[in-house]
Design a protein around this motif. Structure first.
Motif, short mmCIF file in Angstrom:
data_model
loop_
_atom_site.label_atom_id
_atom_site.label_comp_id
_atom_site.label_asym_id
_atom_site.label_seq_id
_atom_site.Cartn_x
_atom_site.Cartn_y
_atom_site.Cartn_z
N THR A 30 0.86 -1.17 0.00
CA THR A 30 0.00 0.00 0.00
C THR A 30 0.89 1.22 0.00
O THR A 30 1.88 1.29 0.74
CB THR A 30 -0.90 0.02 1.23
N ASP A 31 0.55 2.21 -0.83
CA ASP A 31 1.37 3.42 -0.86
C ASP A 31 0.95 4.35 0.28
O ASP A 31 0.09 4.01 1.11
CB ASP A 31 1.29 4.10 -2.23
N ALA A 32 1.53 5.55 0.32
CA ALA A 32 1.27 6.47 1.43
C ALA A 32 -0.19 6.89 1.50
O ALA A 32 -0.69 7.26 2.57
CB ALA A 32 2.17 7.70 1.30
N ILE A 48 -2.78 -1.60 -8.62
CA ILE A 48 -3.48 -2.87 -8.79
C ILE A 48 -4.92 -2.71 -8.32
O ILE A 48 -5.21 -1.91 -7.43
CB ILE A 48 -2.79 -4.03 -8.06
N ARG A 49 -5.78 -3.48 -8.94
CA ARG A 49 -7.20 -3.36 -8.66
C ARG A 49 -7.86 -4.72 -8.82
O ARG A 49 -7.49 -5.49 -9.71
CB ARG A 49 -7.86 -2.36 -9.62
N LEU A 104 -5.11 -6.17 -0.21
CA LEU A 104 -6.38 -6.43 -0.88
C LEU A 104 -7.35 -5.26 -0.67
O LEU A 104 -8.03 -4.82 -1.61
CB LEU A 104 -6.99 -7.73 -0.37
N SER A 105 -7.42 -4.75 0.55
CA SER A 105 -8.31 -3.62 0.82
C SER A 105 -7.92 -2.40 -0.02
O SER A 105 -8.79 -1.70 -0.57
CB SER A 105 -8.28 -3.25 2.31
N GLY A 106 -6.61 -2.16 -0.14
CA GLY A 106 -6.14 -1.02 -0.92
C GLY A 106 -6.38 -1.17 -2.41
O GLY A 106 -6.25 -0.20 -3.16
N ALA A 107 -6.74 -2.39 -2.83
CA ALA A 107 -7.05 -2.66 -4.24
C ALA A 107 -8.55 -2.77 -4.47
O ALA A 107 -8.98 -3.13 -5.57
CB ALA A 107 -6.36 -3.94 -4.69
#
Length: 265
Positions: A128-130, A152-153, A225-228
């Motif tokens: 996950t990025d900032a 990514i998505r 996964l949540s960040g995607a």
């Protein structure tokens, strides 16, 4: 929380730990022993743990730090903490299958909000990025200099033709019975937290886990996964999987892309 510093630190430590893991992996001298719970542990687990624990303790001395390989950190630290599995998929490592990862995550108020998953033998790095969005970085990897990344998505699932991923080392009849409730186009197996990442990239739509896991096994992959755009829910009632549970043990869960009609067990 300084999320820029957190992202930089997670990425750097995961790569340094992965480098040490691969040195041991390629040497052939894995130093395998058995823990009290009869699970394997290797010299690579301990070496990676030393690198990550020291690095996180130096940069974030005021945060509670939980790591699989240090039992004295397995105490109730509330709902906000760092959590580490320095070598997830030790069985895959010992069997030389390559599906093992370095997992580092930050849990805030019971939710994994940032994480890194590095699969050194597969040359795949997810984090996950900032801003909390998930990316995959392409190698070659330099711990001190981030390379090119791509967002990514999760995919858009077709409930009549789902792509499903399941555990490689922990597949059983109960899992197969549950999977039979879905219509699948493809069924694949993978080890460690790579399964979360396959859902995060759209390479899979659904990953159910009907077996024992600990929070350090899942937090980093959960964050990616949540960040995607994906989700991880409890198997029993399909509510969000929470962290900071007593003993750090997870219930059964389902990781999935939105749009899947989840089946009851």
């Amino acid at each position: 929380m300084d999320f820029v510093l957190l992202t930089e630190t997670f990425r750097r430590l995961a790569l340094l730990a992965g480098r040490e893991i691969m040195t041991i992996y390629e040497s052939g001298d894995l130093g395998v022993s058995v823990k009290d719970d009869e699970s394997p542990v290797t010299a690579a687990d301990h070496a990676a743990d030393r690198i990550i624990f020291a690095g996180l303790s130096e940069v974030f001395p005021d945060l509670v730090l939980v790591t699989e390989e240090q039992a004295d950190t397995h105490r109730d630290g509330g709902s906000t903490f760092l959590i580490v599995d320095p070598l997830d998929g030790t069985k895959e490592f010992v069997k030389r299958r390559g599906d093992f990862t370095v997992n580092i995550a930050y849990v805030a108020d019971g939710v994994p909000v940032r994480g890194v998953v590095f699969a050194p033998a597969r040359d795949r790095l997810f984090y996950t990025d900032a801003d909390g969005r998930s990316v995959e970085e392409t190698g070659p990897f330099d711990p001190d200099r981030p390379g090119e990344t791509k967002p990514i998505r999760v995919g858009v699932p077709d409930n009549d033709a789902l792509n499903i991923v399941a555990s490689k080392s922990h597949r059983d009849a109960t899992t197969d019975d549950y999977l039979s409730k879905y219509r699948s186009a493809d069924m694949k197996s993978a080890g460690s937290s790579l399964k979360f990442c396959l859902v995060a990239t759209g390479e899979a739509d659904l990953y159910p886990r009907l077996g024992r896991t600990m929070e350090w096994d899942t937090a980093a992959g959960h964050a990616v996964l949540s960040g995607a755009g994906g989700a991880v829910v409890r198997f029993d009632d399909h509510t969000p999987l929470r962290y900071g549970k007593q003993g750090f043990e997870n219930p059964f869960f389902i990781a999935h892309a939105p749009g899947i009609v989840l089946k009851d067990g």
